[in-house]
Design a protein around this motif. Structure first.
Motif, PDB file in Angstrom:
ATOM      1  N   GLY A   1      -4.924   0.105  -6.994  1.00  0.00           N
ATOM      2  CA  GLY A   1      -4.859  -1.061  -5.754  1.00  0.00           C
ATOM      3  C   GLY A   1      -3.486  -0.603  -5.228  1.00  0.00           C
ATOM      4  N   PRO A   2      -2.703  -1.634  -4.074  1.00  0.00           N
ATOM      5  CA  PRO A   2      -3.789  -2.578  -3.675  1.00  0.00           C
ATOM      6  C   PRO A   2      -4.779  -1.973  -2.463  1.00  0.00           C
ATOM      7  N   GLY A   3      -5.829  -2.730  -2.442  1.00  0.00           N
ATOM      8  CA  GLY A   3      -6.867  -2.268  -1.937  1.00  0.00           C
ATOM      9  C   GLY A   3      -7.513  -0.839  -2.681  1.00  0.00           C
TER      10      GLY A   3
ATOM     11  N   GLU B   1       0.830  -1.189  -0.044  1.00  0.00           N
ATOM     12  CA  GLU B   1      -0.004   0.025  -0.016  1.00  0.00           C
ATOM     13  C   GLU B   1       0.704   1.332   0.138  1.00  0.00           C
TER      14      GLU B   1
END
Length: 313
Positions: A258-260, A172
């Motif tokens: 992303g990620p997330g 992240e």
């Protein structure tokens, strides 16, 4: 004979009125408006009209697949306020824009100061640092996508020093940092050239006088360089801030948000809602939000210029 005299007097009066109306200032104004009319027409067609349409669409629910176009009033704006993802999106946008702006301006000014020296090879390095600006954005991003992979070139270089690098695009924090660095390296040359032009316009006698008075390099930089190039700092900061809020291709190619949602900035979230999920009305609402943010930041910088930009009052 009397009719002829009357006709002549009428013609003279009409000519006088024409001369009175088409004064030199009015003729100059007409020429000026004709000169800028292409820009005015272009701005009206490609800026004002699209802005008006975006606001109009934000009040609609437009389902392209079903072929429906329904007025919903402020429902999209209520949805915006209740969107559970908006906090993360705005947080990612703030960190991304702040990191990009600070790193870009700092690096650009540092490179400009170094390349402003009268040393051999400065022309080569000016060309080297500016050349990424001319490279295709998508091609540049695809190359960096390969370099930042687990077995890519960046980790290969780190491996030579005995350092095991991460998968830069899967963490992240590292993903957000990677996108920032890719964007900075791509465009730092443009701001560098602007700063370099501003530095070359600073009178050298100011530095000589300050040096005679015992001012050190840091004092000369703060007291002479920064005030003298402050108009260019204002210009580059506005350009960089606005550009940071419009970065899309790099995120679409490198991380897809992303990620997330760590790299899902506002403009990419807008794209997802409008073109991936087909929520065109809500996408238009996000466009209005983006426009308001850009306008507010630009206006804020423009108002603050009076406090720190040289020659402004």
């Amino acid at each position: 004979m009397a009719a002829t005299d009357l006709g002549e007097r009428v013609a003279v009066r009409a000519a006088t009125r024409r001369r009175t109306f088409w004064t030199i200032p009015r003729r100059d104004a007409l020429v000026g408006y004709l000169m800028i009319s292409p820009q005015l027409v272009g701005s009206a067609l490609f800026v004002l009209l699209p802005l008006g349409l975006v606001f109009y669409y934000s009040l609609q629910e437009w389902n392209v697949l079903a072929g429906t176009f329904e007025f919903v009033g402020g429902e999209n704006y209520a949805k915006l306020l209740a969107d559970p993802n908006m906090g993360q999106v705005l947080t990612s946008t703030v960190f991304f824009s702040a990191g990009l702006v600070v790193l870009n301006l700092t690096l650009a000014l540092t490179l400009a100061i170094l390349l402003d020296q009268r040393l051999r090879g400065t022309t080569f390095f000016r060309t080297l640092f500016f050349s990424p600006v001319l490279v295709s954005l998508v091609a540049w991003t695809i190359v960096w996508q390969f370099l930042l992979q687990q077995d890519g070139g960046v980790n290969g270089v780190l491996g030579l020093a005995g350092v095991e690098g991460p998968n830069w695009l899967r963490g992240e924090t590292s993903a957000l940092l990677s996108v920032i660095v890719v964007q900075v390296v791509k465009n730092v040359g443009l701001n560098m050239v602007l700063f370099l032009a501003a530095l070359q316009g600073v009178p050298r006698q100011l530095y000589e006088a300050a040096q005679l008075d015992g001012a050190g390099p840091w004092t000369r930089f703060l007291r002479i360089t920064v005030p003298q190039i402050s108009p260019t700092i204002l210009l580059t900061s506005i350009i960089t801030v606005v550009g940071s809020l419009q970065v899309f291709a790099q995120i679409a190619v490198l991380t897809q948000g992303g990620p997330g949602m760590s790299t899902t900035v506002l403009v990419y979230y807008l794209y997802q809602q409008a073109f991936q999920f087909r929520h065109l009305g809500y996408g238009a609402t996000l466009s209005v939000l983006l426009f308001l943010i850009v306008a507010a930041l630009t206006l804020l910088q423009w108002q603050l210029r009076r406090k720190w930009v040289f020659h402004e009052s």
